[in-house]
Design a protein around this motif. Structure first.
Motif, PDB file in Angstrom:
ATOM      1  N   THR A   1       0.844  -1.204   0.000  1.00  0.00           N
ATOM      2  CA  THR A   1       0.000   0.000   0.000  1.00  0.00           C
ATOM      3  C   THR A   1       0.872   1.245   0.000  1.00  0.00           C
ATOM      4  OG1 THR A   1      -1.641  -1.232   1.245  1.00  0.00           O
ATOM      5  CG2 THR A   1      -1.878   1.163   1.203  1.00  0.00           C
TER       6      THR A   1
ATOM      7  N   ALA B   1       2.342   1.809  -3.425  1.00  0.00           N
ATOM      8  CA  ALA B   1       1.434   2.383  -4.417  1.00  0.00           C
ATOM      9  C   ALA B   1       1.101   3.837  -4.108  1.00  0.00           C
ATOM     10  CB  ALA B   1       0.165   1.553  -4.495  1.00  0.00           C
ATOM     11  N   ARG B   2       1.040   4.174  -2.810  1.00  0.00           N
ATOM     12  CA  ARG B   2       0.678   5.562  -2.461  1.00  0.00           C
ATOM     13  C   ARG B   2       1.870   6.508  -2.584  1.00  0.00           C
ATOM     14  NH1 ARG B   2      -3.238   4.256   2.702  1.00  0.00           N
ATOM     15  NH2 ARG B   2      -5.026   3.535   1.481  1.00  0.00           N
TER      16      ARG B   2
ATOM     17  N   ARG C   1      -0.411   6.460 -14.022  1.00  0.00           N
ATOM     18  CA  ARG C   1      -1.486   5.463 -14.092  1.00  0.00           C
ATOM     19  C   ARG C   1      -1.759   5.001 -15.516  1.00  0.00           C
ATOM     20  NH1 ARG C   1      -1.310   6.497  -8.514  1.00  0.00           N
ATOM     21  NH2 ARG C   1      -2.070   4.543  -7.658  1.00  0.00           N
TER      22      ARG C   1
ATOM     23  N   ALA D   1      -2.474  -2.858 -10.402  1.00  0.00           N
ATOM     24  CA  ALA D   1      -3.887  -2.862 -10.786  1.00  0.00           C
ATOM     25  C   ALA D   1      -4.101  -2.387 -12.222  1.00  0.00           C
ATOM     26  CB  ALA D   1      -4.694  -2.012  -9.815  1.00  0.00           C
TER      27      ALA D   1
ATOM     28  N   ASP E   1      -6.845  -1.846   0.882  1.00  0.00           N
ATOM     29  CA  ASP E   1      -6.292  -0.485   0.941  1.00  0.00           C
ATOM     30  C   ASP E   1      -6.396   0.200  -0.411  1.00  0.00           C
ATOM     31  OD1 ASP E   1      -5.662  -0.786   3.561  1.00  0.00           O
ATOM     32  OD2 ASP E   1      -3.547  -1.291   3.213  1.00  0.00           O
ATOM     33  N   ILE E   2      -7.148   1.278  -0.438  1.00  0.00           N
ATOM     34  CA  ILE E   2      -7.330   1.989  -1.704  1.00  0.00           C
ATOM     35  C   ILE E   2      -6.154   2.933  -1.928  1.00  0.00           C
ATOM     36  CG2 ILE E   2      -8.779   3.724  -2.840  1.00  0.00           C
ATOM     37  CD1 ILE E   2     -11.133   2.103  -1.386  1.00  0.00           C
ATOM     38  N   THR E   3      -5.601   2.889  -3.144  1.00  0.00           N
ATOM     39  CA  THR E   3      -4.392   3.654  -3.415  1.00  0.00           C
ATOM     40  C   THR E   3      -4.617   4.800  -4.402  1.00  0.00           C
ATOM     41  OG1 THR E   3      -3.837   2.055  -5.120  1.00  0.00           O
ATOM     42  CG2 THR E   3      -2.868   1.711  -2.955  1.00  0.00           C
ATOM     43  N   PHE E   4      -5.727   4.759  -5.109  1.00  0.00           N
ATOM     44  CA  PHE E   4      -5.919   5.763  -6.156  1.00  0.00           C
ATOM     45  C   PHE E   4      -7.369   5.771  -6.616  1.00  0.00           C
ATOM     46  CE2 PHE E   4      -5.931   6.805 -10.772  1.00  0.00           C
ATOM     47  CZ  PHE E   4      -5.428   8.095 -10.687  1.00  0.00           C
TER      48      PHE E   4
ATOM     49  N   GLU F   1      -8.803   2.111  -7.410  1.00  0.00           N
ATOM     50  CA  GLU F   1      -7.702   1.154  -7.428  1.00  0.00           C
ATOM     51  C   GLU F   1      -7.230   0.843  -6.023  1.00  0.00           C
ATOM     52  OE1 GLU F   1      -5.108   2.431 -11.069  1.00  0.00           O
ATOM     53  OE2 GLU F   1      -3.772   1.854  -9.444  1.00  0.00           O
ATOM     54  N   SER F   2      -7.014  -0.442  -5.766  1.00  0.00           N
ATOM     55  CA  SER F   2      -6.333  -0.828  -4.532  1.00  0.00           C
ATOM     56  C   SER F   2      -5.050  -1.526  -4.951  1.00  0.00           C
ATOM     57  CB  SER F   2      -7.217  -1.755  -3.707  1.00  0.00           C
ATOM     58  OG  SER F   2      -7.368  -2.986  -4.378  1.00  0.00           O
TER      59      SER F   2
ATOM     60  N   PRO G   1      -6.345   8.925  -0.546  1.00  0.00           N
ATOM     61  CA  PRO G   1      -7.443   8.023  -0.921  1.00  0.00           C
ATOM     62  C   PRO G   1      -7.866   7.109   0.222  1.00  0.00           C
ATOM     63  CG  PRO G   1      -5.371   7.291  -1.914  1.00  0.00           C
ATOM     64  CD  PRO G   1      -5.100   8.608  -1.268  1.00  0.00           C
ATOM     65  N   GLU G   2      -7.007   7.020   1.263  1.00  0.00           N
ATOM     66  CA  GLU G   2      -7.357   6.141   2.392  1.00  0.00           C
ATOM     67  C   GLU G   2      -8.608   6.620   3.116  1.00  0.00           C
ATOM     68  OE1 GLU G   2      -4.478   7.700   1.857  1.00  0.00           O
ATOM     69  OE2 GLU G   2      -3.655   8.639   3.658  1.00  0.00           O
TER      70      GLU G   2
ATOM     71  N   ASN H   1     -11.347   4.203   2.801  1.00  0.00           N
ATOM     72  CA  ASN H   1     -11.312   3.059   3.709  1.00  0.00           C
ATOM     73  C   ASN H   1     -11.814   3.455   5.105  1.00  0.00           C
ATOM     74  OD1 ASN H   1      -8.448   2.302   1.947  1.00  0.00           O
ATOM     75  ND2 ASN H   1     -10.050   0.771   2.134  1.00  0.00           N
TER      76      ASN H   1
END
Lengths: 481, 453, 128
Positions: free
Chosen positions: A470, A473-474, B289, B314, C36-39, C59-60, C86-87, C90
């Motif tokens: 996570t 990606a962040r 992205r 993803a 966990d959402i990343t975007f 996106e997660s 983006p969290e 969640n």
């Protein structure tokens, strides 16, 4: 973690030197065109660089270091002689343009012969009529195949918009079809058999269907015996049948896609024909077709008259998909491998690959659930459903295997099986290795029963533990700048 | 030669464990009617060669090639020197027998090497992000155009004819079945950019403009004005670059490009008759992205130790399937590792040295031809290591005559550009060509163009 | 328990009616499934949306799924804070994790969506 190479840089240090210029120094590049931003590359000695990479290499598993039963990837042994052959100066230093220049074709006869002969060998393995070696990876082969399908339908004035793909297929199938401009429709798998739901398929096939993409055996490791019936349904609505050669290692000498009425296929030289995976590539994804599709193959084609030559006069060709003739040195390694196995050796490869997979499946079936407990082909799919109920998921089993010295199988694929563990031992592994792996898997299953918590910390024997994906990606720290 | 270790006894034991009487039983799902004709007497009955025999066969084939011809061939693919340490580190089988690093704990070597490779590409091009590699410089242009189309929701791509003609063909192949409007803009007669014409076609319907530097004719340029025009209409500016020229010429970032792509072959990859090569790509961060293929990111484990993983997965085909940014799965990871090792070994100063050697030698050749063969016309456009010559005879005839004299003289341009370019020859010079070879080339060229056929 | 003042889709979006524009987000169940959402790729302000069609992507680490528009209309505002954090989706899917607001073309479209009780029933049936 080893420090990043740029952190080791020492201003003024050099790792490679070049001759002094033996010609006059040219005028500087005019200011308007010259680089002004600093060239922030590292400054290291040759030993600095060699040590850095050697240290990195020690943090890797490869087929040469450990058993690597990654399902769908065919991680077989890569013979060393093939590397030596690819490095022969007559091949490695050969400029690809030579074969295309007037008066120079004679300088590349050996290389053209390799291409011609390998195409021929692949025809014999697959039962297709013609091959191109241009596609530079398996997915590139799929895309090339779909572009051939599209060119064929366009030529025939058929307006077709859809490609049908089973739900268990590799992700590259729908992705390649989409890149080629097709709408993808997903055909369900019959949960009872683990094979394509033919009833559903019949209902979805229509005059809009351009192609049907099949992997046989499929990603569940099961061979579909009704392939002729599927071909008939596809052909009846004017669609072509595409064979994804990802699982070719299962069937050499037993089934040729061409005999199953497949029209187009790709094969992965880096899977079936023992060329190394390189940590992600390079691969090679030659595409084979039946005679009626040969005019659509990428140009130029290698032809043999008195000499080998290139024929660029292919009006129906989809055009080039690679700058030259594909990943030639990968093809050369596969060619050398096939010289050594012969046709009989390839049949032996598939027999042993299938026996090894069945042996692993039968030996583990008492400890893990097997969604389709019947004879499998070159790989088997287990599920950690039973273990998951105790809090031990497929990923935990994978990580626990690492601590026991094995590369884990593919996990969570195929998507149609929950908590999937997809094991492909390949033919080059000995029974002793398989037994050691089976024992490790059984120990993990037992640990999942008795003390599942201990498995959540795995792996503990590696340079790093489970990494925070996570955060990756962040933060998106993708370059050291 | 077999690589199957199972003994007969073990086979029987394993069959018993599978409750099968024979290997044939394991293949019972394959209907007899589908078996290959004559499986044991045809191809699948042929015996293999020993390792020694296979080597002998391949050595004979290798000897039927002439890789030692004195080469002035370029066109995007060059005969550069490769330090031995590149081969040494890339030959470590922990790297080359590994798969895509899906299990990060077992793949920190590959992952860190790719992260560093991405950093090298960013530093060389000036871009902010990169990926783990694409197949080659041609498919990299296709992928870059897809990124542009996806981020602009437009379907028109402008391609300058200075872009490698093979790449332009590959772009057409890859887009033939999808609705993309590709417009090619011709060059000036001397191989330079037709700025007015190009600017004229860049409007707010354009997704991407693709340029190359140095272009196919070897001409270097500053494309900042074209990039400005792209920005004014919201189009994505893409530049294909020759990586070994970048130590000396303006980087794509310095000209404002959104995406930089190119062929990494000159960075320590052997020519190998066409591959494997290396497509590299760099881009601005906001396009992350849309980026195709694998990307490695740095992160940490639970104990706070730094480590590397495949990130932003993803976007990729194994998760997003038909909606993925690209269908690419296998890439050219080992080639990227070679390029990384090459850039590390040469470093800043070595790379500048090589670039200058190439530039000096090409300039020397150009001067020599100008001085001693007045019948050959050469323009004064600024170049890096490659340039075109307008010959008094057809370039095909010249190449043929030079081949008889032991030279691969260059690439006849007419095959790509037609029209009145049949007499145009493209010659490249790398650091491997000596003054003596260049002098000898010029002497032979004078004779070759003097004799009309 | 899902909030009772919202309407729900079978693709796990929620919509809050009332005021000038309807607010749209994803449900607690959806964020839980994604991990966990990343975007988040949100629609642009002013963009027209059609009920049942894609409005963006979420996106997660291991998944990406399309945001399906629960209602037709024009995007009035988007939750810009999600770009850097983006969290929030969640942590607070029905509050700070809202995605965008839309000026509904026809508010009665929402009548076809599930209420809280129906959505809970739907979740139960999905898990079987």
């Amino acid at each position: 973690m080893s420090s990043i190479i740029f952190e080791k840089s020492m201003p003024g240090r050099r790792g490679a030197t070049f001759p002094k210029s033996d010609v006059p120094i040219a005028d500087a590049i005019p200011k308007q065109y010259a680089r002004t931003s600093p060239l922030a590359l590292c400054e290291l000695s040759e030993l600095d660089v060699v040590r850095h990479f050697t240290a990195l290499s020690k943090k890797n598993y490869g087929v040469d270091t450990n058993f690597y039963p990654l399902g769908s990837c065919t991680m077989k042994y890569n013979p060393k002689i093939c590397e030596k052959i690819a490095a022969l100066d007559g091949f490695a230093s050969l400029h690809p343009m030579l074969a295309q220049l007037p008066g120079c074709g004679g300088f590349a006869q050996g290389a053209l012969a390799v291409i011609h002969d390998l195409e021929n060998l692949l025809c014999r393995v697959t039962g297709m009529d013609a091959f191109t070696l241009q596609p530079m990876a398996g997915a590139h082969g799929e895309l090339t195949g779909m572009m051939i399908v599209s060119a064929y339908h366009r030529k025939n004035g058929a307006a077709k918009t859809e490609v049908l793909i089973p739900d268990e297929a590799h992700g590259t199938n729908p992705s390649s079809a989409a890149v080629a401009g097709y709408e993808v429709r997903t055909v369900p798998t019959d949960p009872a058999t683990g094979l394509l739901d033919i009833g559903a398929f019949r209902g979805m096939a229509s005059e809009k269907t351009a192609a049907v993409m099949m992997t046989n055996p499929n990603t569940l490791g099961l061979f579909n015996p009704r392939i002729k019936e599927i071909a008939e349904i596809a052909h009846a609505c004017g669609a072509l049948l595409y064979y994804d050669g990802a699982n070719l290692n299962a069937i050499m000498g037993k089934f040729r896609p061409g005999d199953g009425d497949f029209d187009v296929t790709h094969v992965n030289l880096h899977k079936t024909f023992a060329t190394p995976h390189g940590g992600g590539g390079p691969g090679s994804g030659p595409v084979g077709v039946k005679a009626f599709l040969e005019p659509f193959l990428p140009a130029p084609r290698v032809v043999k008259n008195d000499f080998f030559a290139l024929d660029g006069n292919c009006p129906d060709s989809i055009g080039p998909v690679a700058p030259f003739y594909g990943n030639f040195s990968v093809c050369l390694k596969a060619y050398a491998y096939m010289l050594m196995t012969g046709g009989a050796g390839l049949a032996e490869v598939s027999e042993q690959a299938v026996l090894n997979a069945n042996y692993v499946m039968r030996s583990l079936s008492g400890h893990y659930d097997v969604p389709h407990l019947k004879t499998c082909m070159h790989e088997c799919v287990l599920t950690a459903k039973r273990q998951a109920e105790r809090g031990v998921r497929a990923v935990d089993i994978a990580k626990a295997l690492i601590d026991k010295g094995f590369h884990p199988p593919t996990v969570y694929f195929p998507l149609v099986v929950k908590e999937a563990l997809m094991i492909e031992p390949t033919e080059t592994e000995s029974k002793e290795t398989l037994d050691a792996f089976i024992n490790a898997m059984i120990e993990i299953a037992e640990a999942a029963e008795s003390g599942p918590k201990s498995l959540h910390a795995a792996p503990v024997s590696t340079p790093v533990g489970r990494l925070d994906e996570t955060k990756a990606a962040r933060d998106m720290d993708v370059a050291f700048l | 030669m077999s690589f199957v270790p199972a003994t007969n006894e073990q086979r029987l034991e394993m069959l018993r464990a599978c409750s099968a009487a024979s290997i044939g039983e394991l293949f019972a799902d394959i209907p007899k009617t589908l078996a290959p004709p004559a499986p044991h007497s045809g191809f699948f009955g042929t015996e293999g060669a020993s390792e020694f025999e296979a080597l002998t066969i391949c050595e004979r084939l290798a000897s039927e090639n002439n890789a030692r011809i004195v080469s002035f061939l370029g066109g995007g693919f060059y005969d550069h020197f490769i330090p031995a340490a590149v081969d040494a580190v890339a030959s470590r089988s922990e790297f080359y027998t590994a798969y895509t690093p899906y299990q990060p704990e077992l793949s920190q070597g590959t992952l860190q090497a790719i992260y560093e490779y991405q950093s090298q590409i960013c530093r060389l091009t000036g871009m902010e992000i990169s990926n783990a590699s694409l197949y080659d410089g041609g498919t990299a242009i296709f992928e870059a155009c897809k990124m542009a189309m996806s981020s602009t929701s437009r379907r028109k791509v402008i391609v300058d004819c200075g872009v490698n003609p093979t790449y332009r063909k590959m772009l057409k192949t890859h887009t033939a079945a999808i609705s993309v409007d590709i417009a090619e803009v011709p060059l000036w007669q001397d191989g330079g950019l037709d700025r007015q014409r190009l600017s004229g076609v860049i409007d707010d319907g354009v997704a991407a403009v693709v340029l190359q530097n140095p272009n196919f004719f070897g001409v270097i340029d500053d494309h900042s004005d074209i990039v400005d025009k792209c920005k004014s209409v919201g189009a994505i500016a893409i530049q294909s670059v020759y990586p070994l020229a970048l130590p000396l010429i303006k980087s794509p970032a310095e000209q404002g490009f959104d995406i930089a792509v190119g062929e990494g072959q000159p960075l320590g990859l052997p020519l190998s008759f066409g591959g494997p090569y290396l497509g590299f790509i760099g881009a601005k961060k906001q396009l992350a992205r849309k980026m195709p293929g694998r990307i490695v990111a740095r992160t940490a484990d639970a104990e706070g130790r730094d480590g590397f993983v495949l990130s932003l997965q993803a976007r990729e085909q194994h998760i997003r399937r038909e909606k993925a940014t690209s269908n690419i799965c296998s890439n050219e990871a080992l080639c990227a590792l070679r390029a990384h090792a090459y850039l590390s070994l040469l470093g800043k100063n070595g790379l500048i040295d090589v670039a200058n050697l190439c530039r000096n030698k090409a300039a020397y050749l150009r001067e020599c031809v100008k001085k001693s063969i007045p019948s050959i016309k050469i323009t004064d456009r600024p170049i890096f290591n490659e340039f075109t010559m307008a010959l008094p005879i057809s370039a095909d005839d010249c190449v043929k005559a030079m081949a008889e004299r032991g030279f691969a003289a260059g690439i006849p341009v007419g095959r790509y550009y037609g029209g009145d370019s049949d007499n145009v020859l493209l010659a490249a010079v790398t650091e491997k060509r000596t003054k003596a070879e260049i002098d000898c080339y010029v002497g032979n060229l004078r004779e070759a163009v003097g004799v009309k056929r | 328990m899902v909030p009772t003042d919202l309407r729900y889709t079978r693709t796990h979006e929620w919509v809050r009616l009332g005021g000038d524009a309807a607010t749209v987000g994803i449900t607690g169940h959806a964020q839980d499934t994604l991990g966990d959402i990343t975007f988040v790729e949100l629609p642009k302000v002013g963009a027209p949306l059609t009920k049942g069609r894609e409005a963006g992507v979420i996106e997660s680490v291991k998944a990406a799924s399309d945001l399906i528009s629960p209602i037709s209309g024009v995007v009035a505002s988007v939750n810009a804070a999600l770009e850097s954090a983006p969290e929030a989706i969640n942590k607070d899917p029905y509050g700070a994790g809202w995605l965008y607001t839309v000026k509904a073309a026809d508010a009665s479209e929402a009548d076809g969506l599930m209420d809280a009780a129906a959505y809970e029933k739907f979740l139960e049936s999905e898990s079987e």
